[in-house]
Design a protein around this motif. Structure first.
Motif, short mmCIF file in Angstrom:
data_model
loop_
_atom_site.label_atom_id
_atom_site.label_comp_id
_atom_site.label_asym_id
_atom_site.label_seq_id
_atom_site.Cartn_x
_atom_site.Cartn_y
_atom_site.Cartn_z
N UNK A 66 14.71 11.48 12.26
CA UNK A 66 14.20 10.63 11.18
C UNK A 66 12.89 9.96 11.58
N UNK A 67 12.82 9.47 12.82
CA UNK A 67 11.61 8.75 13.21
C UNK A 67 10.43 9.68 13.46
N UNK A 68 10.71 10.87 13.99
CA UNK A 68 9.61 11.82 14.15
C UNK A 68 9.03 12.17 12.76
N UNK A 69 9.95 12.31 11.80
CA UNK A 69 9.51 12.59 10.43
C UNK A 69 8.69 11.42 9.90
N UNK A 77 3.37 8.92 8.55
CA UNK A 77 2.32 7.92 8.78
C UNK A 77 1.00 8.58 9.19
N UNK A 78 1.10 9.67 9.96
CA UNK A 78 -0.13 10.38 10.35
C UNK A 78 -0.80 10.96 9.11
N UNK A 79 -0.01 11.68 8.32
CA UNK A 79 -0.58 12.32 7.12
C UNK A 79 -1.17 11.30 6.17
N UNK A 80 -0.47 10.17 6.07
CA UNK A 80 -0.88 9.14 5.14
C UNK A 80 -2.27 8.61 5.52
N UNK A 81 -2.40 8.22 6.78
CA UNK A 81 -3.66 7.65 7.23
C UNK A 81 -4.80 8.64 7.08
N UNK A 82 -4.52 9.88 7.49
CA UNK A 82 -5.57 10.89 7.42
C UNK A 82 -5.93 11.18 5.96
N UNK A 83 -4.92 11.30 5.09
CA UNK A 83 -5.25 11.66 3.71
C UNK A 83 -6.03 10.56 3.00
N UNK A 94 0.82 -1.22 0.00
CA UNK A 94 0.00 0.00 0.00
C UNK A 94 0.86 1.27 0.00
N UNK A 95 2.09 1.17 0.55
CA UNK A 95 3.02 2.30 0.38
C UNK A 95 3.36 2.47 -1.10
N UNK A 96 3.53 1.33 -1.78
CA UNK A 96 3.84 1.38 -3.22
C UNK A 96 2.69 1.98 -4.02
N UNK A 97 1.47 1.61 -3.65
CA UNK A 97 0.30 2.20 -4.32
C UNK A 97 0.32 3.72 -4.11
N UNK A 98 0.67 4.13 -2.90
CA UNK A 98 0.78 5.56 -2.62
C UNK A 98 1.81 6.24 -3.51
N UNK A 99 2.95 5.58 -3.69
CA UNK A 99 4.01 6.16 -4.52
C UNK A 99 3.54 6.31 -5.97
N UNK A 155 3.77 11.33 1.35
CA UNK A 155 4.07 10.67 2.62
C UNK A 155 4.40 9.20 2.40
N UNK A 156 3.78 8.58 1.38
CA UNK A 156 4.10 7.18 1.09
C UNK A 156 5.55 7.04 0.63
N UNK A 157 5.96 7.92 -0.28
CA UNK A 157 7.33 7.85 -0.80
C UNK A 157 8.34 8.14 0.30
N UNK A 158 8.12 9.25 1.01
CA UNK A 158 9.09 9.65 2.03
C UNK A 158 9.11 8.63 3.18
N UNK A 159 7.93 8.12 3.54
CA UNK A 159 7.86 7.09 4.59
C UNK A 159 8.67 5.86 4.20
#
Lengths: 451, 341
Positions: free
Chosen positions: B87-90, B95-101, B28-33, B124-128
């Motif tokens: 890095x982890x805070x980022x 992950x927050x933005x991703x879920x919400x969006x 699903x991260x890949x789908x986001x990308x 957020x998917x790519x950067x995550x």
């Protein structure tokens, strides 16, 4: 700025924002189980519509709860590394168990709850709803167990390792069933039920005021008030139980809750007051001897005062006192609102009185406030300890993280969470205004290029 | 179950949870990308609803992996997350933005609203994915750790070329994985286009994979040590190669599920190879102290390891069981309806 203060502020803000959502999803989960059970029993489409309406809102709340919740799983490591090393052997277990037994269950079956209406039968859908509700409750169980261990640590021993002292568990169930677990768990869950109950009541009341969606409105109010009536009494019982445990295991916290300075029997209960920290007394309305009676069943029960607690081991008294008293006052109001509201709804009066309906619309804020205030009172009242009597908050932070890094993340969290809260509020408002028979919200989207 | 065995079992279990995360959230991260490659609104909704029932549960593998790390290896949890603070805070923000969006994107009709959340979701998917890769690259490369287990580097240390390379490899891997998943979930004209994305993503991933392997063998020969010492372990890299080679073969035959399973197997095997190469290190230390955090010196007490292993053995089969069932319920092509995103 000070690393400890910044870390505490960040934790308070991230948990405070996060904790707007889980109480709603736990409480709304219970309401959903009831509503879907009604559908399963009657098989009337209007109950299905009612359930779908609330499921849509549940999905929105859940998305924000999950997003802000992931932070909590990792923030102990990022900002509280010394704490994590010290208690990981004990505290990590409940967090892992929360993932295994709660989060998977909740998020897995949420898919069926949100998207499975036409893919599974009504029974299976109801089962999924029950699982989501159960998963939400399990997550409360494990996190409250973990937090309760910080309040009343048991079943541990201190062990020297090459990297320093740490606490190791001596009995898993001893840790789970630490003295404050059960009361605090009941108190937390009942608080969540109240949040969900008054949420559905509020929306229902607003619909009646707008003369819309009468069936959804009345059913929601009925279900909500019924849950609220049970939960408000549960709060009374579990709150009492919690206070007794606090008196026994965290005397400094109880003394701060009630502003008791002098140790002695016949301790007063203050209804409303102001702590005069300089003169070590409380001004306000008080009931003589009642605290002793409530804590120990008799006026002779001795309550330990702050004077007998070393200055360095005392929590901030005024803040703890006020947060606690405000929570209790709201709790009492909620008992009255639930029972008077329930009685009037049963007699049919509630649905005709615009004043009462407006009260119910705004009552949604009360459980949220009480949950936040109570949580803050419990945590501030534990200070200066992060694990009561074992580890001080000042010793618990991440030594390798620079204050500047925390300041930056704190600012970002604050800005982003505020923005997200606005988004949440706008969307919630929109969903409520669309109401249960909302046409497919996507229809008006057009199918053209968007980028 | 005795002490050392439990430590090894927990090394494997934490690895399995993170591997489960990579396989499941990977698609699903890949789908986001790939999300912004779909131009039309309905197409983007199809993408979102393809992962709609799954992404949230997939993400729980990471959360539970984090919890398991905390329970079994608290020092690793403390060192890694405080050490890689920024890095982890980022990553958490992503992950927050991703879920919400994902959830809110289609709740309002305006094209600007939707485009903004589309960009948030894809970015957020790519950067995550990238941050996850960079973190893995750092753990493989090694980080400076003091004798008290505290991290002694800074953010710049974490952005060295090998770590960045791993970041890009992970992004390419997830894009390939996500593209294959989308082929299974789409139909019609969109399906034909998505099918066309699979080949370039496979090529990109294979190039990154070769580069990554070369860099690893040249600069991190210690990761190959276990394979020299126990030649039968070479079965793992061999299997990974076969799994990767099988992906275009199955795609060519029109067996998308088999291609997806091959891609999943490839991810599992690559992480297995990393785990075998690093064992027993969880955090390889390359600082002057010579300290590494291993599954033996950074673990919880035997009692905690045993208790939590029992809980995991009770809980995880249930999780796998109902997760499998839920994937079955939502099998087949995406159909948009009133309850869709």
């Amino acid at each position: 700025m000070d690393l400890v203060l910044l870390s505490r502020l960040q934790f308070a803000i991230t948990i405070g924002f996060h904790y707007l959502y889980p109480p709603l999803s736990i409480g709304l989960g219970v309401a959903l189980v009831v509503m879907e059970a009604m559908y399963l029993k009657t098989r009337q489409p209007r109950y299905r519509e009612l359930s779908q309406f609330w499921v849509r809102i549940f999905g929105l709340i859940f998305a924000f709860g999950v997003g802000t919740g992931i932070v909590m799983e990792f923030e102990f490591g990022t900002n509280w590394a010394r704490y994590s090393r010290f208690v990981g052997d004990i505290f990590g277990g409940p967090l892992a168990a929360e993932g295994i037994f709660a989060f998977f269950l909740e998020s897995g079956f949420l898919a069926v709850l949100l998207f499975g209406w036409d893919r599974v039968g009504p029974r299976m859908h109801f089962f999924a709803t029950v699982m989501v509700c159960l998963g939400a409750h399990f997550s409360a169980v494990w996190i409250v167990v973990a937090n309760s261990w910080m309040q009343t640590p048991t079943a541990y021993r201190l062990v020297e390792t090459a990297q320093g002292t740490r606490a190791e568990i001596t009995s898993f169930w001893g840790m789970v069933m630490n003295p404050s677990s059960l009361d605090r768990l009941a108190h937390t869950i009942m608080g969540c039920w109240q949040a969900g109950a008054f949420f559905v009541v509020s929306v229902g009341a607003w619909y009646l005021l707008r003369d819309r969606h009468h069936f959804v409105a009345r059913t929601s109010i009925g279900v909500g008030l019924a849950i609220g009536m049970v939960a408000s009494l549960g709060q009374l019982a579990s709150g009492h139980g919690s206070a007794v445990t606090v008196a026994e295991h965290q005397p400094a916290k109880l003394a701060a809750f009630e502003g008791i300075y002098e140790t002695g029997a016949n301790a007063d209960l203050t209804i409303l007051g102001w702590v005069d920290e300089k003169n070590r007394t409380v001004h306000g309305i008080r009931v003589p001897g009642l605290l002793s009676v409530l804590i120990g069943g008799s006026r002779d029960t001795v309550v330990k005062g702050l004077n007998d607690i070393p200055v360095g081991d005392r929590p901030p008294v005024q803040a703890t006192f006020q947060l606690y008293h405000l929570m209790v006052a709201i709790g009492m109001t909620l008992i009255a609102l639930s029972w008077v509201g329930g009685l009037l709804a049963w007699r049919g009066v509630l649905y005709r009185s615009r004043t009462l309906l407006w009260v119910m619309v705004f009552a949604v804020l009360l459980p949220q406030m009480a949950n936040q205030l109570g949580w803050a009172a419990a945590e501030i009242g534990r200070q200066p300890w992060i694990v009561y009597g074992l580890m001080r908050t000042a010793e618990a932070v991440s030594p390798t993280v620079a204050p500047g890094q925390v300041l930056l993340s704190l600012i970002l969290f604050t800005v982003i969470y505020l923005a997200l809260f606005v988004v949440f509020f706008v969307l919630l408002d929109q969903k409520i205004k669309q109401g249960p028979h909302a046409a497919d919200p996507h229809d008006d989207a057009g199918h053209g290029e968007v980028a | 179950m005795d002490g050392p065995f439990l430590n090894v079992a927990w090394y494997a279990l934490v690895g399995a949870l993170l591997a489960g995360y990579a396989v499941l959230d990977g698609f699903d991260l890949g789908v986001g990308a790939l999300h912004l490659l779909a131009r039309r609104d309905t197409e983007r909704r199809v993408f979102l609803n393809a992962i709609g029932p799954f992404w949230d549960g997939n993400q729980v593998w990471l959360v539970t992996g984090g919890g398991a790390l905390f329970a079994a290896f608290p020092d690793v949890y403390a060192t890694v997350f405080s050490g890689f603070y920024t890095a982890f805070i980022l990553l958490l923000f992503m992950l927050i933005f991703r879920g919400v969006s994902i959830h809110v994107r289609s709740l309002r009709p305006g094209p600007r609203w939707r485009t903004a959340w589309d960009v948030a979701f894809s970015g957020s998917s790519v950067l995550g994915s990238f941050i996850i890769g960079v973190a893995m690259g750092n753990l493989a490369w090694g980080v400076p750790v003091a004798a008290d287990f505290s991290y002694r580097g800074n953010l710049l240390h974490q952005l060295h070329p090998y770590a960045l390379l791993t970041g890009f490899t992970v992004v390419a891997l997830f894009m390939m994985h996500g593209a294959i998943f989308l082929v299974m979930k789409t139909d019609g004209e969109l399906n034909a286009r998505v099918r066309g994305w699979v080949r370039p993503t496979i090529i990109a991933f294979v190039l990154m994979y070769v580069l990554q392997t070369m860099a690893t063998l040249l600069y991190l020969p210690r990761l190959a040590e276990p394979f020299r010492a126990h030649p039968w372990l070479f079965l793992a890299p061999l299997a990974s190669l076969l799994a990767i080679a099988n992906i275009p073969r199955e795609m060519h035959r029109g067996r998308e599920l088999a291609a997806f399973l091959s891609s999943s197997a490839a991810i599992l095997l690559l992480l297995l190879i990393l785990g075998l190469g690093m064992f027993p290190d969880l955090v390889h230390g390359n600082g002057p102290s010579g300290t590494s955090l291993t599954c033996f010196n950074a673990s919880s007490s035997p009692l905690t390891l045993r208790t939590m292993m029992i809980l995991a053995l009770i809980g995880m089969p249930l999780v796998v069981g109902y997760t499998f069932h839920i994937y079955r319920v939502f099998r087949g092509k995406v159909k948009l309806d009133a309850m869709s995103y």
